[in-house]
Each structure stands twice: as C-alpha cells, then as structure tokens.
Design a protein around this motif. Sequence first.
Motif, PDB file in Angstrom:
ATOM      1  N   TRP A 166      38.844  59.721  18.225  1.00 12.21           N
ATOM      2  CA  TRP A 166      39.637  58.775  17.452  1.00 12.21           C
ATOM      3  C   TRP A 166      39.452  57.377  18.027  1.00 12.21           C
ATOM      4  CZ3 TRP A 166      44.783  62.039  17.753  1.00 12.21           C
ATOM      5  CH2 TRP A 166      44.616  63.202  16.970  1.00 12.21           C
ATOM      6  N   GLY A 167      39.629  56.375  17.189  1.00 14.83           N
ATOM      7  CA  GLY A 167      39.470  55.001  17.640  1.00 14.83           C
ATOM      8  C   GLY A 167      40.621  54.129  17.188  1.00 14.83           C
ATOM      9  N   GLY A 168      40.908  53.115  17.991  1.00 12.82           N
ATOM     10  CA  GLY A 168      41.900  52.110  17.636  1.00 12.82           C
ATOM     11  C   GLY A 168      41.282  50.738  17.684  1.00 12.82           C
ATOM     12  N   ARG A 169      41.454  49.949  16.619  1.00 17.10           N
ATOM     13  CA  ARG A 169      40.899  48.601  16.557  1.00 17.10           C
ATOM     14  C   ARG A 169      41.785  47.744  15.675  1.00 17.10           C
ATOM     15  NH1 ARG A 169      35.172  48.368  14.471  1.00 17.10           N
ATOM     16  NH2 ARG A 169      35.734  46.280  13.782  1.00 17.10           N
ATOM     17  N   GLU A 173      38.079  50.602  10.210  1.00 21.65           N
ATOM     18  CA  GLU A 173      36.973  50.867   9.287  1.00 21.65           C
ATOM     19  C   GLU A 173      36.234  52.098   9.788  1.00 21.65           C
ATOM     20  OE1 GLU A 173      33.215  48.494   9.907  1.00 21.65           O
ATOM     21  OE2 GLU A 173      34.638  47.085  10.791  1.00 21.65           O
ATOM     22  N   ALA A 174      35.621  52.821   8.868  1.00 18.19           N
ATOM     23  CA  ALA A 174      34.888  54.030   9.242  1.00 18.19           C
ATOM     24  C   ALA A 174      33.666  53.661  10.080  1.00 18.19           C
ATOM     25  CB  ALA A 174      34.456  54.782   7.987  1.00 18.19           C
ATOM     26  N   LEU A 175      33.460  54.407  11.170  1.00 10.90           N
ATOM     27  CA  LEU A 175      32.307  54.199  12.036  1.00 10.90           C
ATOM     28  C   LEU A 175      31.696  55.552  12.382  1.00 10.90           C
ATOM     29  CD1 LEU A 175      33.718  51.549  14.545  1.00 10.90           C
ATOM     30  CD2 LEU A 175      31.998  51.139  12.783  1.00 10.90           C
ATOM     31  N   VAL A 182      42.189  54.017  13.414  1.00 20.26           N
ATOM     32  CA  VAL A 182      43.428  53.420  12.931  1.00 20.26           C
ATOM     33  C   VAL A 182      43.513  51.973  13.400  1.00 20.26           C
ATOM     34  CG1 VAL A 182      44.627  55.637  12.896  1.00 20.26           C
ATOM     35  CG2 VAL A 182      44.720  54.217  14.953  1.00 20.26           C
ATOM     36  N   GLY A 183      44.423  51.235  12.791  1.00 19.10           N
ATOM     37  CA  GLY A 183      44.539  49.816  13.069  1.00 19.10           C
ATOM     38  C   GLY A 183      45.460  49.499  14.226  1.00 19.10           C
ATOM     39  N   GLN A 184      45.667  48.203  14.397  1.00 22.79           N
ATOM     40  CA  GLN A 184      46.463  47.700  15.513  1.00 22.79           C
ATOM     41  C   GLN A 184      47.852  48.338  15.523  1.00 22.79           C
ATOM     42  OE1 GLN A 184      46.870  43.455  15.423  1.00 22.79           O
ATOM     43  NE2 GLN A 184      47.215  43.300  17.617  1.00 22.79           N
ATOM     44  N   ASN A 185      48.217  48.905  16.660  1.00 24.09           N
ATOM     45  CA  ASN A 185      49.510  49.556  16.911  1.00 24.09           C
ATOM     46  C   ASN A 185      49.674  50.912  16.231  1.00 24.09           C
ATOM     47  OD1 ASN A 185      50.391  47.395  18.525  1.00 24.09           O
ATOM     48  ND2 ASN A 185      51.147  46.276  16.732  1.00 24.09           N
ATOM     49  N   GLU A 186      48.847  51.235  15.234  1.00 20.12           N
ATOM     50  CA  GLU A 186      48.963  52.540  14.584  1.00 20.12           C
ATOM     51  C   GLU A 186      48.575  53.675  15.519  1.00 20.12           C
ATOM     52  OE1 GLU A 186      46.497  52.126  11.159  1.00 20.12           O
ATOM     53  OE2 GLU A 186      48.072  51.187   9.947  1.00 20.12           O
TER      54      GLU A 186
END
Length: 317
Positions: A166-169, A173-175, A182-186
């Motif tokens: 999983w990634g947070g940024r 966006e799909a990578l 998921v986005g910031q703080n999610e």
Amino acid sequence: MTKLILPIELATEIEPNLPSDTKFVRVDSDGNFDGDPSDAEVYLNGFKLKPTTLHKVLETAPKIRWQQTPSAGVNHILTPTFLEHDIILTNGAGVHAIPISEFVLSLILYHAKQLRELQASHDQHDWRKSWLVLPELANSTVLILGTGNIGKAIASRLKAFGTRVWGGRRRPEALPNFDKIVGQNEWHALLPEVDYLVVATPLTPETKALIDEEVLRSLPNHGYLINVGRGAVVDESALTKALTEGWIGGAALDTVSIEPLPPESPLWSLPNLLITPHTSAISPALKERIATLFLDNLARFRNGQPLRNIVNKQAGY
C-alpha cells in the motif's frame, strides 16, 4: 561558455566528461575554492552540504542560476538565504532508488527472520531452535509513505515476496506494484492492518513529526517501523515511548534528527531498535549515477531545455 562550481568529491567522475568549452572551479566541504567562482552560473554541491558552506558559495558566486544537489531531500538547502536568490534547484531523485530499496528489504528480512536473535545464538554456540517462529513476507502488508522513485523501487522488490503493498501520497493515483494508494492522511485508517510501515517521504513542514504517538499507537503490536526518509519525520520521543512500552514490535532508523547521532543518545539503547548511520544510499554506482544525471542536466541547461528533477521550493521537494 559555461562556468561551473564542482565539489571535490565528485570532480573525478565529472571533469573528464565536460564539454570542451566549459570552465570550472572546485570547492571543498567548507566552501574553499581552488579558483575564482565569481562568474560561475552552475553549482553542483557536494554530499552533506552545510548551510555555512552553501551561504559562502552563494555570497562568493552571485551569478549562479542553477544548483543541483546529489541528495533527494532538499530541506537543508531551502534556507531563508537560499530562497532570497532566484536559483533553479534540481535534486538527485532516482539515483538512490536501487540501494535504498535493497536496504529496506534487508531491514524487513532482518526483522522477520530474526537475524539478531540467530546471531546471538550463533555467538553462544546454541543450536536450540524450538523458540523460533520466523514470519513469512508472503501475505504481509507493507505501507510505504512516499511513492516517489524510492517508494516505487521498494514496492517493485516487495511484490516478488508476495506482499500486499500500500502507498500513501498527497495525490493518490494508481502506480505499478501498489495494491492500494491513498491520499494525504487517509493512510491513518490503514495502520491497524499494517505489518511494516516504511517512511520514504521528504522533510517538509507538513511531514515534520508525521510519525507521532497517534500513528505508533495505531499500528498492531507486532508492527515494524522503517525510516529511510529524514530523521525529523519521526517523533523520536514518541518512538522512544512506543519501544519502551512495547506498543510496536520494533523499528529501524537509517536517519535521525541529529546526525551524527551522539554516542550518549538514549536512542542507541532502546529495545528492538536498529540504528544505521544514514548509509542506505551508499553504493559503488552512486557517484556515476550522480554524474550522469548532472551531465544530462548540464546539456539541457546549455541548450535551453527543461531540466530534470526541478524542485518546487514552496512545496519543499
């Protein structure tokens, strides 16, 4: 003609490959020059650039239009003095991705396969293994905060082990190689399901002390924290409490708030903490990659083309 300022530690890799109509002066880590830099337009700074050296260069070479740093992080460069100058800043994003991603994998395996305990058994000539239960990486969950070049390289290597990645940024966006981004703080909502939390974000006002007590308490008690970003992204007082009281299973820090870490720092003695001396990016190929990126950008600069890795000085990366 273009005049450059080159750091002594990278001059050997760069000077033989410079265009014939360029001139250069060398500078050491304290800002001492071997020639006149007053008309230089380009500055490639060296490793571990000190603010005093940066400011000395800026004062001595007022015509600099572009500065490239070999580091991915630029928080040490974006001083008020630097920001007073109209200088394009580019960073070394991408050149560290292979060694750092390999290092992260080694830290995860070091913890999962209990290599510290196995080394202790070896040292004690102890063959007993009934206490050993070595977790597999397959079906474990890794959350990577920061999905730039380093985060992507970590994800691609993790997928070979069958992990969920999983990634947070800031902007999701799909990578490739990420099962979920998921986005910031999610990403906070994902923490109870995370086995390994990897920090690979730049240091900005928004990410300072990002890994705080709330984050550490939200991880499962076997959760493992790895920081290969910047030391100040982790609240070290909260981490001290988490490790001392056993909120999480352990942590590995390749970077800390104060570097070098003083021998008397209590961090050295925390249970289940591995500290390495900001060495994850070191590789025999590193200088060559830095030189290749700089020379490509130099050609672009001379031809009026867009540079690679331009830093957004307001965003901090």
